[in-house]
Design a protein around this motif. Structure first.
Motif, PDB file in Angstrom:
ATOM      1  N   GLU A  41      -0.293  -5.886   2.969  1.00  0.00           N
ATOM      2  CA  GLU A  41       0.430  -6.861   3.216  1.00  0.00           C
ATOM      3  C   GLU A  41       0.986  -7.769   2.221  1.00  0.00           C
ATOM      4  OE1 GLU A  41      -0.360  -8.820   6.593  1.00  0.00           O
ATOM      5  OE2 GLU A  41      -1.544  -6.957   7.349  1.00  0.00           O
ATOM      6  N   SER A  42       0.690  -7.170   0.944  1.00  0.00           N
ATOM      7  CA  SER A  42       1.325  -7.844  -0.187  1.00  0.00           C
ATOM      8  C   SER A  42       2.860  -7.957  -0.173  1.00  0.00           C
ATOM      9  CB  SER A  42       1.107  -7.181  -1.409  1.00  0.00           C
ATOM     10  OG  SER A  42       1.592  -6.063  -1.686  1.00  0.00           O
ATOM     11  N   SER A  43       3.282  -9.138  -0.688  1.00  0.00           N
ATOM     12  CA  SER A  43       4.832  -9.427  -1.043  1.00  0.00           C
ATOM     13  C   SER A  43       5.256  -8.419  -2.103  1.00  0.00           C
ATOM     14  CB  SER A  43       5.139 -10.817  -1.474  1.00  0.00           C
ATOM     15  OG  SER A  43       4.440 -10.917  -2.739  1.00  0.00           O
ATOM     16  N   SER A  44       4.366  -7.858  -2.975  1.00  0.00           N
ATOM     17  CA  SER A  44       4.972  -6.749  -3.889  1.00  0.00           C
ATOM     18  C   SER A  44       5.361  -5.665  -3.219  1.00  0.00           C
ATOM     19  CB  SER A  44       3.927  -6.514  -4.992  1.00  0.00           C
ATOM     20  OG  SER A  44       3.809  -7.771  -5.786  1.00  0.00           O
ATOM     21  N   LEU A  45       4.430  -5.113  -2.333  1.00  0.00           N
ATOM     22  CA  LEU A  45       4.714  -3.804  -1.544  1.00  0.00           C
ATOM     23  C   LEU A  45       6.153  -4.353  -0.600  1.00  0.00           C
ATOM     24  CD1 LEU A  45       4.238  -0.873  -0.821  1.00  0.00           C
ATOM     25  CD2 LEU A  45       2.782  -1.699   1.069  1.00  0.00           C
ATOM     26  N   SER A  46       6.132  -5.273   0.190  1.00  0.00           N
ATOM     27  CA  SER A  46       7.225  -5.430   0.783  1.00  0.00           C
ATOM     28  C   SER A  46       8.585  -5.619  -0.078  1.00  0.00           C
ATOM     29  CB  SER A  46       7.171  -6.910   1.350  1.00  0.00           C
ATOM     30  OG  SER A  46       6.381  -7.132   2.711  1.00  0.00           O
ATOM     31  N   GLU A  47       8.670  -6.051  -1.216  1.00  0.00           N
ATOM     32  CA  GLU A  47       9.784  -6.183  -2.144  1.00  0.00           C
ATOM     33  C   GLU A  47      10.117  -4.719  -2.474  1.00  0.00           C
ATOM     34  OE1 GLU A  47       8.661  -8.721  -5.330  1.00  0.00           O
ATOM     35  OE2 GLU A  47       8.677 -10.536  -4.201  1.00  0.00           O
ATOM     36  N   GLU A  48       9.134  -4.052  -2.920  1.00  0.00           N
ATOM     37  CA  GLU A  48       9.249  -2.520  -3.079  1.00  0.00           C
ATOM     38  C   GLU A  48       9.870  -1.816  -2.191  1.00  0.00           C
ATOM     39  OE1 GLU A  48       9.731   0.041  -5.862  1.00  0.00           O
ATOM     40  OE2 GLU A  48       8.754  -1.739  -6.497  1.00  0.00           O
ATOM     41  N   ALA A  49       9.390  -1.903  -0.823  1.00  0.00           N
ATOM     42  CA  ALA A  49       9.780  -1.209   0.237  1.00  0.00           C
ATOM     43  C   ALA A  49      11.227  -1.555   0.548  1.00  0.00           C
ATOM     44  CB  ALA A  49       9.018  -1.377   1.418  1.00  0.00           C
ATOM     45  N   VAL A  65       0.351  -1.049   9.376  1.00  0.00           N
ATOM     46  CA  VAL A  65       1.447  -1.724   8.402  1.00  0.00           C
ATOM     47  C   VAL A  65       1.901  -3.008   8.980  1.00  0.00           C
ATOM     48  CG1 VAL A  65       1.386   0.377   6.891  1.00  0.00           C
ATOM     49  CG2 VAL A  65       3.127  -0.126   8.728  1.00  0.00           C
ATOM     50  N   PRO A  66       2.213  -4.048   8.200  1.00  0.00           N
ATOM     51  CA  PRO A  66       3.086  -5.122   8.958  1.00  0.00           C
ATOM     52  C   PRO A  66       4.230  -4.731   9.545  1.00  0.00           C
ATOM     53  CG  PRO A  66       2.455  -5.733   6.677  1.00  0.00           C
ATOM     54  CD  PRO A  66       2.035  -4.053   6.914  1.00  0.00           C
ATOM     55  N   ASP A  67       4.910  -5.278  10.636  1.00  0.00           N
ATOM     56  CA  ASP A  67       5.910  -4.823  11.156  1.00  0.00           C
ATOM     57  C   ASP A  67       7.111  -5.197  10.230  1.00  0.00           C
ATOM     58  OD1 ASP A  67       4.999  -4.501  13.626  1.00  0.00           O
ATOM     59  OD2 ASP A  67       4.981  -6.258  14.365  1.00  0.00           O
ATOM     60  N   GLY A  68       7.125  -6.170   9.284  1.00  0.00           N
ATOM     61  CA  GLY A  68       8.275  -6.469   8.423  1.00  0.00           C
ATOM     62  C   GLY A  68       8.247  -5.585   7.360  1.00  0.00           C
ATOM     63  N   LEU A  69       7.379  -4.696   7.133  1.00  0.00           N
ATOM     64  CA  LEU A  69       7.375  -3.646   6.114  1.00  0.00           C
ATOM     65  C   LEU A  69       8.594  -2.643   6.190  1.00  0.00           C
ATOM     66  CD1 LEU A  69       6.335  -2.879   3.095  1.00  0.00           C
ATOM     67  CD2 LEU A  69       4.602  -1.777   4.394  1.00  0.00           C
ATOM     68  N   ALA A  70       9.449  -2.467   5.480  1.00  0.00           N
ATOM     69  CA  ALA A  70      10.473  -1.216   5.639  1.00  0.00           C
ATOM     70  C   ALA A  70      11.061  -1.456   7.185  1.00  0.00           C
ATOM     71  CB  ALA A  70       9.821   0.233   5.654  1.00  0.00           C
ATOM     72  N   ARG A  71      11.593  -2.704   7.400  1.00  0.00           N
ATOM     73  CA  ARG A  71      12.056  -3.190   8.774  1.00  0.00           C
ATOM     74  C   ARG A  71      13.013  -2.276   9.365  1.00  0.00           C
ATOM     75  NH1 ARG A  71      11.393  -8.096  10.942  1.00  0.00           N
ATOM     76  NH2 ARG A  71      10.896  -8.931   8.841  1.00  0.00           N
ATOM     77  N   GLY A  72      12.665  -1.659  10.568  1.00  0.00           N
ATOM     78  CA  GLY A  72      13.757  -0.753  11.203  1.00  0.00           C
ATOM     79  C   GLY A  72      13.234   0.661  10.847  1.00  0.00           C
ATOM     80  N   ALA A  73      12.701   1.029   9.746  1.00  0.00           N
ATOM     81  CA  ALA A  73      12.131   2.221   9.578  1.00  0.00           C
ATOM     82  C   ALA A  73      11.201   2.935  10.507  1.00  0.00           C
ATOM     83  CB  ALA A  73      11.719   2.451   8.128  1.00  0.00           C
ATOM     84  N   PRO A  74      11.554   4.114  11.140  1.00  0.00           N
ATOM     85  CA  PRO A  74      10.450   4.583  11.864  1.00  0.00           C
ATOM     86  C   PRO A  74       9.086   4.855  11.061  1.00  0.00           C
ATOM     87  CG  PRO A  74      11.928   6.266  11.678  1.00  0.00           C
ATOM     88  CD  PRO A  74      12.363   5.213  10.840  1.00  0.00           C
ATOM     89  N   ARG A  75       7.850   4.671  11.666  1.00  0.00           N
ATOM     90  CA  ARG A  75       6.587   4.999  11.349  1.00  0.00           C
ATOM     91  C   ARG A  75       6.036   6.194  11.689  1.00  0.00           C
ATOM     92  NH1 ARG A  75       7.972   0.184  10.154  1.00  0.00           N
ATOM     93  NH2 ARG A  75       6.633  -1.669   9.412  1.00  0.00           N
ATOM     94  N   ARG A  76       5.679   6.993  10.678  1.00  0.00           N
ATOM     95  CA  ARG A  76       5.168   8.419  10.994  1.00  0.00           C
ATOM     96  C   ARG A  76       3.556   8.521  10.635  1.00  0.00           C
ATOM     97  NH1 ARG A  76       9.135   8.886  14.009  1.00  0.00           N
ATOM     98  NH2 ARG A  76      11.202   9.527  12.958  1.00  0.00           N
ATOM     99  N   PRO A  77       2.898   8.166  11.726  1.00  0.00           N
ATOM    100  CA  PRO A  77       1.469   8.395  11.164  1.00  0.00           C
ATOM    101  C   PRO A  77       1.068   9.798  10.971  1.00  0.00           C
ATOM    102  CG  PRO A  77       1.566   7.199  13.521  1.00  0.00           C
ATOM    103  CD  PRO A  77       2.733   7.685  13.160  1.00  0.00           C
ATOM    104  N   LEU A  78       0.336   9.994  10.129  1.00  0.00           N
ATOM    105  CA  LEU A  78       0.041  11.447   9.724  1.00  0.00           C
ATOM    106  C   LEU A  78      -1.656  11.488   9.511  1.00  0.00           C
ATOM    107  CD1 LEU A  78       2.522  12.423   6.710  1.00  0.00           C
ATOM    108  CD2 LEU A  78       2.921  12.999   9.349  1.00  0.00           C
TER     109      LEU A  78
END
Length: 176
Positions: A41-49, A65-78
């Motif tokens: 949830e950190s802003s540092s990770l959002s900025e890095e993404a 992971v928050p919806d705003g993280l890597a917005r638009g990128a598909p998420r692949r749970p492994l």
């Protein structure tokens, strides 16, 4: 995929106090490995993404992971097993040689786990990840000048502000 966009696949592995990130650009073979302070949830990770411009996000099963993280990128749970550090070390050493983990400064188990997940995903997707094609670099967060999203947009680094313009990345690519 857009010719002017790097399509990075990134694996995130949350740990105590930080998130390990391994991002892979299949076009260049570049893999960046880094640790970002804070949680998912950190802003540092959002900025890095946003800086990495992630096109696909790999996460362990059960990690939200928050919806705003890597917005638009598909998420692949492994499966969590793909993020195992010892298996990650094995995958790196199979491709790069037995001394590779020490050579690239990959002594952190969470970084090895994230890197291993990226390599495992590439194996399953049929993306070549041979030693001659890979460039692994461990990046310290202190080696990057962080720019907020508005500044990155105004500098037109990856996308032009208006119609008809070209981003700086496209201009630099044209000179090579």
């Amino acid at each position: 995929l857009d010719d002017n966009r790097v399509a990075r696949c990134a694996a995130l592995l949350p740990g105590p106090g930080s998130v390990a990130v391994a991002s892979f650009d299949p076009a260049s073979g570049e893999i960046q490995v880094l640790s970002v302070a804070g949680g998912v949830e950190s802003s540092s990770l959002s900025e890095e993404a946003a800086r990495l411009d992630i096109a696909e996000l790999l996460i362990p099963d059960g990690v939200a992971v928050p919806d705003g993280l890597a917005r638009g990128a598909p998420r692949r749970p492994l499966a969590a097993a793909l993020f195992d550090a010892s298996r990650g070390r094995q995958r790196v050493e199979e491709r790069m040689g037995t001394a590779a983990t020490a050579q690239f400064g990959l002594d952190d188990p969470s970084l090895l786990g994230a890197l291993g997940a990226v390599l495992a995903y590439c194996e399953r997707a049929g993306v070549l990840t041979q030693a001659t094609m890979l460039r692994i670099s461990r990046r310290a967060s202190s080696t990057v000048m962080r720019l907020d999203p508005q500044t990155r947009r105004n500098l037109e680094l990856l996308q032009p502000l208006g119609d008809g313009g070209r981003p700086l990345q496209a201009l630099l690519d044209a000179t090579c």
